[in-house]
Scaffold this motif. Structure first.
Motif, short mmCIF file in Angstrom:
data_model
loop_
_atom_site.label_atom_id
_atom_site.label_comp_id
_atom_site.label_asym_id
_atom_site.label_seq_id
_atom_site.Cartn_x
_atom_site.Cartn_y
_atom_site.Cartn_z
N HIS A 96 1.48 3.70 -3.06
CA HIS A 96 0.32 4.48 -3.48
C HIS A 96 0.07 5.65 -2.54
CE1 HIS A 96 -0.22 1.16 -6.16
NE2 HIS A 96 -0.57 0.32 -5.20
N LYS A 110 -3.77 -4.25 -10.68
CA LYS A 110 -3.70 -5.68 -10.96
C LYS A 110 -3.36 -5.92 -12.43
CE LYS A 110 -7.01 -7.29 -7.45
NZ LYS A 110 -6.18 -8.32 -6.78
N GLU A 153 -2.57 -6.23 -4.89
CA GLU A 153 -3.10 -4.94 -5.30
C GLU A 153 -4.62 -4.93 -5.17
OE1 GLU A 153 -1.55 -2.29 -5.90
OE2 GLU A 153 0.50 -2.90 -6.39
N LYS A 154 -5.17 -3.80 -4.72
CA LYS A 154 -6.60 -3.68 -4.51
C LYS A 154 -7.33 -3.07 -5.72
CE LYS A 154 -6.10 -3.29 0.51
NZ LYS A 154 -6.36 -2.46 1.72
N GLN A 155 -6.62 -2.25 -6.48
CA GLN A 155 -7.24 -1.60 -7.63
C GLN A 155 -7.08 -2.47 -8.87
OE1 GLN A 155 -5.65 2.35 -8.10
NE2 GLN A 155 -5.91 2.86 -5.94
N GLU A 214 0.82 -1.22 0.00
CA GLU A 214 0.00 0.00 0.00
C GLU A 214 0.85 1.26 0.00
OE1 GLU A 214 -3.68 -1.82 2.68
OE2 GLU A 214 -1.97 -0.82 3.65
#
Length: 260
Positions: free
Chosen positions: A147, A241, A235-237, A144
């Protein structure tokens, strides 16, 4: 005790600046451990000279050239400190860097803590990345952090946790992205970041890893590949990804080309 761990390869011309910054530290309760990754420029002899002048322990271990990640593995095994502060051979520390780390460990050093992250800055004094104000401490993961801060960070990790997650050794390659291991370390506990505190001075040399990303990816596609494959799941977004997936496909292509 804190171990300042410096992997180095043919950086005898930059190490004196780092040593000078260590000599100026406001506290001396640390050791400096240099891992000479097969240098041919007299690095080990230079560090021997530093040892005589330093008020803190200085050690230099010499190994066959294998890349920074292999030097980190050896350094973690040899470190005397409970905490490992990774400082590259072409960088420096501000005068109160070690003291600020000790203060943070005293305040937050519970059993669940596995790492600290501080801001870095350029020699001009400009903060590396987004110089936003935030809470005095922030819980986040290394996946994280890019970002949030948009710049490189200085990490201090619990030695035992680092030792439990060594970098993989890939025959024929000399680089594995550090984030691959930093993520594994964060799976074991908390990493606290200090968004408003820069303790590390970065100098990006023309022959350094940061300035030669594409060349390093082509030469070390399997090392990068295992990182990007793992990063897809972290990755969350969706857009991030997708970027990691594209990088992974590039790595597979370069690995195939290199094998021909």
């Amino acid at each position: 005790m804190i171990t300042v761990l410096t992997p180095t390869f043919n950086r005898a011309h930059t190490l004196p600046k780092l040593f000078d910054s260590l000599m100026k530290q406001s506290v001396s309760g640390f050791e400096w451990l240099v891992i000479d990754d097969g240098s041919s420029d007299g690095t080990s002899e230079l560090v021997d000279g530093f040892r005589e002048a330093a008020p803190f322990p200085v050690r230099c271990l010499v190994k066959t050239n294998g890349g920074k990640h292999t030097a980190l593995n050896e350094g973690v095994k040899a470190a005397a400190g409970d905490w490992v502060f990774i400082v590259d051979s072409d960088d420096m520390l501000v005068e109160e860097a070690i003291q600020k780390v000790e203060t943070a460990l005293s305040e937050f050093g519970c059993d669940s803590l596995v790492g600290l992250g501080f801001r870095t800055m350029f020699p001009s004094g400009k903060v590396n990345g987004v110089a936003r104000r935030a809470a005095s401490n922030l819980r986040a993961t290394p996946a994280e952090a890019p970002h949030i801060f948009r710049g490189d960070l200085a990490y201090i990790f619990r030695r035992s946790t680092m030792a439990a997650h060594p970098f993989p050794i890939i025959p024929g390659e000399k680089f594995v992205p550090e984030l691959f291991i930093w993520n594994k370390i964060s799976d074991e506990g908390e990493i606290i970041y200090f968004p408003n505190t820069a303790i590390y001075i970065c100098e990006y040399l023309e022959d350094g890893y940061s300035q030669n990303f594409k060349r390093n990816l082509r030469k070390n596609p399997r090392g990068f590949g295992i990182h990007y494959l793992a990063q897809i799941g972290r990755e969350k977004q969706l857009v991030m990804k997708a970027k990691c997936l594209i990088r992974y496909v590039q790595c597979r292509w370069f690995a195939w080309r290199n094998a021909q």
